[in-house]
Design a protein around this motif. Structure first.
Motif, PDB file in Angstrom:
ATOM      1  N   PHE A  48     -73.953  28.023 -69.558  1.00 46.41           N
ATOM      2  CA  PHE A  48     -73.274  26.736 -69.411  1.00 46.41           C
ATOM      3  C   PHE A  48     -71.920  26.740 -70.134  1.00 46.41           C
ATOM      4  CE2 PHE A  48     -72.564  22.276 -70.725  1.00 46.41           C
ATOM      5  CZ  PHE A  48     -72.547  21.681 -69.472  1.00 46.41           C
ATOM      6  N   CYS A  49     -71.856  27.387 -71.302  1.00 49.00           N
ATOM      7  CA  CYS A  49     -70.629  27.404 -72.110  1.00 49.00           C
ATOM      8  C   CYS A  49     -69.672  28.525 -71.716  1.00 49.00           C
ATOM      9  CB  CYS A  49     -70.983  27.540 -73.587  1.00 49.00           C
ATOM     10  SG  CYS A  49     -71.862  26.109 -74.230  1.00 49.00           S
TER      11      CYS A  49
ATOM     12  N   SER B  56     -85.779  21.176 -70.024  1.00 51.85           N
ATOM     13  CA  SER B  56     -85.609  22.029 -71.188  1.00 51.85           C
ATOM     14  C   SER B  56     -84.592  23.119 -70.857  1.00 51.85           C
ATOM     15  CB  SER B  56     -86.967  22.653 -71.539  1.00 51.85           C
ATOM     16  OG  SER B  56     -86.868  23.396 -72.711  1.00 51.85           O
ATOM     17  N   VAL B  57     -83.698  23.406 -71.799  1.00 52.83           N
ATOM     18  CA  VAL B  57     -82.651  24.410 -71.586  1.00 52.83           C
ATOM     19  C   VAL B  57     -82.860  25.549 -72.579  1.00 52.83           C
ATOM     20  CG1 VAL B  57     -80.161  24.837 -71.565  1.00 52.83           C
ATOM     21  CG2 VAL B  57     -81.049  22.605 -70.868  1.00 52.83           C
ATOM     22  N   PRO B  58     -83.070  26.773 -72.079  1.00 46.95           N
ATOM     23  CA  PRO B  58     -83.209  27.906 -72.994  1.00 46.95           C
ATOM     24  C   PRO B  58     -81.841  28.323 -73.548  1.00 46.95           C
ATOM     25  CG  PRO B  58     -83.369  28.647 -70.740  1.00 46.95           C
ATOM     26  CD  PRO B  58     -83.269  27.151 -70.691  1.00 46.95           C
ATOM     27  N   LEU B  59     -81.876  29.166 -74.551  1.00 50.34           N
ATOM     28  CA  LEU B  59     -80.644  29.635 -75.187  1.00 50.34           C
ATOM     29  C   LEU B  59     -79.726  30.335 -74.190  1.00 50.34           C
ATOM     30  CD1 LEU B  59     -79.030  29.920 -77.796  1.00 50.34           C
ATOM     31  CD2 LEU B  59     -80.317  31.996 -78.288  1.00 50.34           C
TER      32      LEU B  59
ATOM     33  N   ALA C 125     -71.618  17.827 -73.470  1.00 54.08           N
ATOM     34  CA  ALA C 125     -72.892  18.511 -73.221  1.00 54.08           C
ATOM     35  C   ALA C 125     -72.924  19.870 -73.912  1.00 54.08           C
ATOM     36  CB  ALA C 125     -73.117  18.672 -71.723  1.00 54.08           C
ATOM     37  N   ALA C 126     -71.799  20.600 -73.853  1.00 49.80           N
ATOM     38  CA  ALA C 126     -71.745  21.903 -74.514  1.00 49.80           C
ATOM     39  C   ALA C 126     -71.926  21.747 -76.023  1.00 49.80           C
ATOM     40  CB  ALA C 126     -70.427  22.599 -74.197  1.00 49.80           C
ATOM     41  N   ALA C 127     -71.253  20.758 -76.617  1.00 52.75           N
ATOM     42  CA  ALA C 127     -71.385  20.537 -78.057  1.00 52.75           C
ATOM     43  C   ALA C 127     -72.814  20.143 -78.416  1.00 52.75           C
ATOM     44  CB  ALA C 127     -70.409  19.447 -78.509  1.00 52.75           C
ATOM     45  N   LEU C 128     -73.426  19.314 -77.590  1.00 50.26           N
ATOM     46  CA  LEU C 128     -74.801  18.885 -77.852  1.00 50.26           C
ATOM     47  C   LEU C 128     -75.772  20.066 -77.776  1.00 50.26           C
ATOM     48  CD1 LEU C 128     -76.621  16.363 -78.299  1.00 50.26           C
ATOM     49  CD2 LEU C 128     -77.007  16.420 -75.852  1.00 50.26           C
TER      50      LEU C 128
ATOM     51  N   ALA D  57     -64.258  31.289 -71.409  1.00 51.98           N
ATOM     52  CA  ALA D  57     -63.309  32.034 -70.580  1.00 51.98           C
ATOM     53  C   ALA D  57     -61.952  31.344 -70.537  1.00 51.98           C
ATOM     54  CB  ALA D  57     -63.869  32.202 -69.167  1.00 51.98           C
ATOM     55  N   VAL D  58     -61.957  30.027 -70.393  1.00 55.87           N
ATOM     56  CA  VAL D  58     -60.695  29.275 -70.382  1.00 55.87           C
ATOM     57  C   VAL D  58     -60.003  29.382 -71.736  1.00 55.87           C
ATOM     58  CG1 VAL D  58     -59.728  26.946 -70.250  1.00 55.87           C
ATOM     59  CG2 VAL D  58     -61.368  27.706 -68.544  1.00 55.87           C
TER      60      VAL D  58
END
Length: 194
Positions: free
Chosen positions: A171-172, A162-165, A87-90, A177-178
């Motif tokens: 989300f990332c 819809s996901v804003p920037l 999901a993060a890559a997408l 942090a890891v």
């Protein structure tokens, strides 16, 4: 052809990852094999004295022995981690390739993330094949994202949300942090001996 100790370690590591052993356990096995190869070299014996003539059989037998000691099962945690990375890559790929401040998530993107998570979690071959440096991982992620973006732009699927920037950044954030914490943590090879 005579293999060097580094060649033997690389081939065994790939074989063990292919056999779906946990990476921490593979690191321990590589360190143990390195010690045995160093001892053999110090005694003037060739690496074949440690691993035998058939390196693949040696690596497979050791992997089978480790697997018998502690069987490994698929866990929901693995699926969740792979779904998160997909999901993060997408999301990042859509923002960067599409140069947009908002990502519209369609059913196809959810299906693609599920497929990616299932493939990465249930196929040990991918773990061995994709044990690549960060540059190759990034190329794969952005290439995968570009392919999915092209498929989604062609299709007329309904928009789920819809996901804003800034939402993608939040989300990332745990992944960044890891990654930062793992870079700051000293590796086992860098032990302080005072």
């Amino acid at each position: 052809m005579t293999l060097t100790a580094d060649d033997i370690l690389d081939r065994c590591r790939s074989e063990w990852l292919f056999r779906d052993l946990p990476e921490a356990e593979v690191d321990d096995m590589v360190a143990e094999l390195r010690d045995h190869l160093d001892d053999a070299s110090g005694a003037g014996r060739p690496p074949a004295a440690v691993v035998g003539e058939d390196l693949n059989a040696f690596a497979s037998a050791w992997a089978a022995e480790r697997r018998a000691e502690r069987p490994r099962r698929r866990t929901p945690r693995q699926l969740a981690l792979h779904a998160y990375s997909g999901a993060a890559a997408l999301l990042l790929g859509h923002h960067l390739v599409g140069w947009s401040a908002r990502v519209e998530v369609v059913p196809g993107s959810v299906a693609a993330i599920g497929l990616f998570a299932a493939l990465m979690s249930c196929t040990p071959y991918w773990r061995a094949l994709l044990h690549w440096p960060l540059g190759r991982w990034m190329a794969l992620c952005f290439g995968f994202s570009a392919l999915l973006l092209a498929l989604f732009l062609v299709g007329g699927a309904p928009v789920l949300f819809s996901v804003p920037l800034w939402g993608t950044a939040l989300f990332c954030l745990p992944a960044f942090a890891v990654a930062a914490a793992s870079r700051l943590r000293p590796s086992p090879d860098q032990t302080f001996t005072g």
